[in-house]
Design a protein around this motif. Sequence first.
Motif, PDB file in Angstrom:
ATOM      1  N   LEU A  89      44.714  43.002  39.385  1.00  0.00           N
ATOM      2  CA  LEU A  89      44.117  42.972  38.043  1.00  0.00           C
ATOM      3  C   LEU A  89      45.023  42.205  37.089  1.00  0.00           C
ATOM      4  O   LEU A  89      46.225  42.058  37.321  1.00  0.00           O
ATOM      5  CB  LEU A  89      43.875  44.388  37.542  1.00  0.00           C
ATOM      6  CG  LEU A  89      42.878  45.248  38.352  1.00  0.00           C
ATOM      7  CD1 LEU A  89      42.797  46.648  37.754  1.00  0.00           C
ATOM      8  CD2 LEU A  89      41.503  44.596  38.375  1.00  0.00           C
ATOM      9  N   THR A  96      34.279  42.728  42.921  1.00  0.00           N
ATOM     10  CA  THR A  96      34.037  44.169  42.835  1.00  0.00           C
ATOM     11  C   THR A  96      35.177  44.926  43.522  1.00  0.00           C
ATOM     12  O   THR A  96      35.729  44.489  44.541  1.00  0.00           O
ATOM     13  CB  THR A  96      32.692  44.539  43.500  1.00  0.00           C
ATOM     14  OG1 THR A  96      32.723  44.104  44.861  1.00  0.00           O
ATOM     15  CG2 THR A  96      31.529  43.866  42.776  1.00  0.00           C
ATOM     16  N   ASP A  97      35.453  46.080  42.930  1.00  0.00           N
ATOM     17  CA  ASP A  97      36.519  46.945  43.482  1.00  0.00           C
ATOM     18  C   ASP A  97      37.816  46.161  43.694  1.00  0.00           C
ATOM     19  O   ASP A  97      38.460  46.212  44.758  1.00  0.00           O
ATOM     20  CB  ASP A  97      36.078  47.588  44.803  1.00  0.00           C
ATOM     21  CG  ASP A  97      34.895  48.516  44.615  1.00  0.00           C
ATOM     22  OD1 ASP A  97      34.814  49.147  43.542  1.00  0.00           O
ATOM     23  OD2 ASP A  97      34.045  48.598  45.535  1.00  0.00           O
ATOM     24  N   VAL A  98      38.189  45.400  42.668  1.00  0.00           N
ATOM     25  CA  VAL A  98      39.416  44.612  42.753  1.00  0.00           C
ATOM     26  C   VAL A  98      40.612  45.579  42.802  1.00  0.00           C
ATOM     27  O   VAL A  98      40.734  46.470  41.945  1.00  0.00           O
ATOM     28  CB  VAL A  98      39.543  43.661  41.556  1.00  0.00           C
ATOM     29  CG1 VAL A  98      40.861  42.887  41.617  1.00  0.00           C
ATOM     30  CG2 VAL A  98      38.352  42.705  41.504  1.00  0.00           C
ATOM     31  N   PRO A  99      41.445  45.431  43.806  1.00  0.00           N
ATOM     32  CA  PRO A  99      42.625  46.319  43.873  1.00  0.00           C
ATOM     33  C   PRO A  99      43.481  46.214  42.607  1.00  0.00           C
ATOM     34  O   PRO A  99      43.546  45.170  41.953  1.00  0.00           O
ATOM     35  CB  PRO A  99      43.389  45.805  45.103  1.00  0.00           C
ATOM     36  CG  PRO A  99      42.346  45.168  45.946  1.00  0.00           C
ATOM     37  CD  PRO A  99      41.394  44.546  44.973  1.00  0.00           C
ATOM     38  N   SER A 100      44.120  47.299  42.271  1.00  0.00           N
ATOM     39  CA  SER A 100      44.883  47.369  41.013  1.00  0.00           C
ATOM     40  C   SER A 100      45.960  46.305  40.937  1.00  0.00           C
ATOM     41  O   SER A 100      46.215  45.743  39.865  1.00  0.00           O
ATOM     42  CB  SER A 100      45.526  48.762  40.877  1.00  0.00           C
ATOM     43  OG  SER A 100      44.538  49.759  40.865  1.00  0.00           O
ATOM     44  N   GLU A 118      39.110  41.959  36.016  1.00  0.00           N
ATOM     45  CA  GLU A 118      38.833  43.372  35.817  1.00  0.00           C
ATOM     46  C   GLU A 118      38.437  43.990  37.149  1.00  0.00           C
ATOM     47  O   GLU A 118      38.345  43.311  38.164  1.00  0.00           O
ATOM     48  CB  GLU A 118      37.708  43.532  34.779  1.00  0.00           C
ATOM     49  CG  GLU A 118      38.054  42.923  33.424  1.00  0.00           C
ATOM     50  CD  GLU A 118      36.878  42.983  32.459  1.00  0.00           C
ATOM     51  OE1 GLU A 118      35.798  43.476  32.884  1.00  0.00           O
ATOM     52  OE2 GLU A 118      37.021  42.541  31.315  1.00  0.00           O
ATOM     53  N   ARG A 119      38.159  45.275  37.084  1.00  0.00           N
ATOM     54  CA  ARG A 119      37.805  45.976  38.312  1.00  0.00           C
ATOM     55  C   ARG A 119      36.531  45.410  38.921  1.00  0.00           C
ATOM     56  O   ARG A 119      36.445  45.151  40.116  1.00  0.00           O
ATOM     57  CB  ARG A 119      37.644  47.462  38.002  1.00  0.00           C
ATOM     58  CG  ARG A 119      37.332  48.353  39.198  1.00  0.00           C
ATOM     59  CD  ARG A 119      38.560  48.596  40.021  1.00  0.00           C
ATOM     60  NE  ARG A 119      38.304  49.562  41.080  1.00  0.00           N
ATOM     61  CZ  ARG A 119      39.155  49.840  42.052  1.00  0.00           C
ATOM     62  NH1 ARG A 119      40.323  49.196  42.110  1.00  0.00           N
ATOM     63  NH2 ARG A 119      38.873  50.750  42.957  1.00  0.00           N
ATOM     64  N   ASN A 120      35.524  45.194  38.067  1.00  0.00           N
ATOM     65  CA  ASN A 120      34.241  44.622  38.501  1.00  0.00           C
ATOM     66  C   ASN A 120      33.796  43.615  37.446  1.00  0.00           C
ATOM     67  O   ASN A 120      33.744  43.939  36.249  1.00  0.00           O
ATOM     68  CB  ASN A 120      33.166  45.704  38.656  1.00  0.00           C
ATOM     69  CG  ASN A 120      33.531  46.752  39.699  1.00  0.00           C
ATOM     70  OD1 ASN A 120      33.589  46.468  40.881  1.00  0.00           O
ATOM     71  ND2 ASN A 120      33.799  47.993  39.239  1.00  0.00           N
TER      72      ASN A 120
END
Length: 309
Positions: A223, A216-220, A270-272
């Motif tokens: 990605l 979750t909330d993977v830093p850009s 992905e982001r989440n």
Amino acid sequence: MNKRTITIIAILLALLFVGSLIWGVTTKNKLEANYTEKSSEAEQLTLLRDNLMKSVDSLDQAFQEVSGENAQLQGELTTAQETAQAALYDMRRAQKARKNDNDVAYEMRKQIEDLMNVRSMLETSITELTEENKDLRQRNVVLRQDLSTAKTEAYESNKKVDNLSRLNESIEADLERMTLGNFKATAIQVDLLRKNGSNTANANRARRIAVSFDLTDVPSEFLGVRPIFLVLTDESSTPVISENPVRAKSIVNGAEKDIIALEGRDVNLERNQRISFTHELSDKLDEGFYRAEIYTDIGMLGSAKVQLR
């Protein structure tokens, strides 16, 4: 009237008178004879009457005596009947009591036989228990020795457990330092499964391992496509190796680290998202604690423990 007629009449009257006289005398004699006879008969009848009256008196007295005796005999008969009835009742009661006594005696004999059998069984059991107690005393001596040894081993094991606990705490701290900060796996779930896919904690029945986690909330900057590796280690941090182990490298604390993973694959991060691994185990696992560790090429994402019994 002539003389002849008178004579005839006179003769007839004379004859009549003589006849009357004869008849009178005869009748008198008869009457006297009858009177005498009647008198004699009357006397006899009187005597008979007097005798009969005496007999009647005697019979009456005898009747009275007999009546009294009869009443007495009747009373004695009644008493005798009552006595006979009582005797008959007593006899029947005695017969019944004797039958009951026979039944009681039979039951008592049965109980005595049962008690004798029980006593025999108890004596046999006592003999067996005596031998068993003797054996138990001997075994108790051995067990005391074993217990002493076990206490020593337990003390040593406790020391090892304390050492492992401290080592585990150190590893936890190291693993925490090894993660990439905001880029890490959360809600990690580790399940050991049977052949049919149901969960198990039995070491003999575990045939596959399923691991899932959230990113979750993977830093850009993280990605995109990156390799994700599943590593399984035991209590001593030794990797569990499958038939086709995946060997890879990861950067941990700024240094390159060799890892031996059960599986590895490229994932488009992905982001989440939630990622899952399911791996068939090549060998049975021993009892104990295991740790599932998630790595990527740039570091460790997280870990979670599982226990098998």
